[in-house]
Design a protein around this motif. Structure first.
Motif, PDB file in Angstrom:
ATOM      1  N   CYS A  28      69.871   5.937  40.881  1.00  0.00           N
ATOM      2  CA  CYS A  28      71.270   6.320  40.699  1.00  0.00           C
ATOM      3  C   CYS A  28      72.219   5.327  41.369  1.00  0.00           C
ATOM      4  O   CYS A  28      73.423   5.443  41.234  1.00  0.00           O
ATOM      5  CB  CYS A  28      71.532   7.730  41.213  1.00  0.00           C
ATOM      6  N   PRO A  32      76.322   5.008  47.172  1.00  0.00           N
ATOM      7  CA  PRO A  32      77.532   4.988  46.327  1.00  0.00           C
ATOM      8  C   PRO A  32      77.305   5.639  44.964  1.00  0.00           C
ATOM      9  O   PRO A  32      78.148   6.393  44.483  1.00  0.00           O
ATOM     10  CB  PRO A  32      77.838   3.496  46.176  1.00  0.00           C
ATOM     11  N   GLY A  33      76.154   5.382  44.345  1.00  0.00           N
ATOM     12  CA  GLY A  33      75.854   5.987  43.050  1.00  0.00           C
ATOM     13  C   GLY A  33      75.705   7.489  43.159  1.00  0.00           C
ATOM     14  O   GLY A  33      76.111   8.245  42.271  1.00  0.00           O
ATOM     15  N   SER A  35      77.245   9.389  45.346  1.00  0.00           N
ATOM     16  CA  SER A  35      78.606   9.929  45.489  1.00  0.00           C
ATOM     17  C   SER A  35      79.283  10.040  44.135  1.00  0.00           C
ATOM     18  O   SER A  35      79.934  11.050  43.827  1.00  0.00           O
ATOM     19  CB  SER A  35      79.447   9.038  46.411  1.00  0.00           C
ATOM     20  N   ASP A  36      79.135   9.012  43.305  1.00  0.00           N
ATOM     21  CA  ASP A  36      79.707   9.044  41.953  1.00  0.00           C
ATOM     22  C   ASP A  36      79.094  10.178  41.139  1.00  0.00           C
ATOM     23  O   ASP A  36      79.790  10.890  40.416  1.00  0.00           O
ATOM     24  CB  ASP A  36      79.480   7.720  41.223  1.00  0.00           C
ATOM     25  N   VAL A  39      80.582  13.542  41.932  1.00  0.00           N
ATOM     26  CA  VAL A  39      81.916  13.689  41.330  1.00  0.00           C
ATOM     27  C   VAL A  39      81.788  14.004  39.839  1.00  0.00           C
ATOM     28  O   VAL A  39      82.461  14.906  39.319  1.00  0.00           O
ATOM     29  CB  VAL A  39      82.755  12.411  41.552  1.00  0.00           C
ATOM     30  N   ILE A  40      80.923  13.273  39.153  1.00  0.00           N
ATOM     31  CA  ILE A  40      80.734  13.466  37.713  1.00  0.00           C
ATOM     32  C   ILE A  40      80.220  14.870  37.406  1.00  0.00           C
ATOM     33  O   ILE A  40      80.717  15.544  36.498  1.00  0.00           O
ATOM     34  CB  ILE A  40      79.782  12.396  37.142  1.00  0.00           C
ATOM     35  N   HIS A  46      84.439  15.510  32.729  1.00  0.00           N
ATOM     36  CA  HIS A  46      84.198  14.073  32.921  1.00  0.00           C
ATOM     37  C   HIS A  46      83.420  13.530  31.728  1.00  0.00           C
ATOM     38  O   HIS A  46      82.485  14.165  31.242  1.00  0.00           O
ATOM     39  CB  HIS A  46      83.430  13.829  34.222  1.00  0.00           C
TER      40      HIS A  46
END
Length: 84
Positions: A28, A32-33, A35-36, A39-40, A46
């Motif tokens: 992923c 950082p991935g 965290s994204d 959110v998604i 989204h």
């Protein structure tokens, strides 16, 4: 936080005593991935929401539990890795 403790009789080692959150899903993009991804999945509107559910093999975002951590499960996995 790591610390040293005296071994307890009858307890198998390694032994996980605490932790926080699940590790990010494979491929992923690390922290950082992850965290994204959170959110998604939190936003059904989204544009990538459905694609990420499919990629993770989930029917619903409610099945995604990034904050879940079970020390007993972690210990069981560690013991499987270290077993002869």
């Amino acid at each position: 936080m790591e610390q040293f403790q005296t071994a307890s009789a009858g307890l198998h080692y390694p032994h996980c005593v605490e932790g926080a959150g699940a590790c990010p899903p494979e491929d992923c993009g690390g922290g950082p991935g992850s965290s994204d991804l959170k959110v998604i999945l939190a936003d059904p509107a989204h544009e990538e929401h459905h694609a990420m559910l499919t990629w993770l093999g989930l029917r619903s975002a409610t099945e995604f539990a990034p904050d879940r951590f079970a020390p007993d499960e972690a210990t069981a996995r560690l013991l499987r890795l270290t077993a002869p």
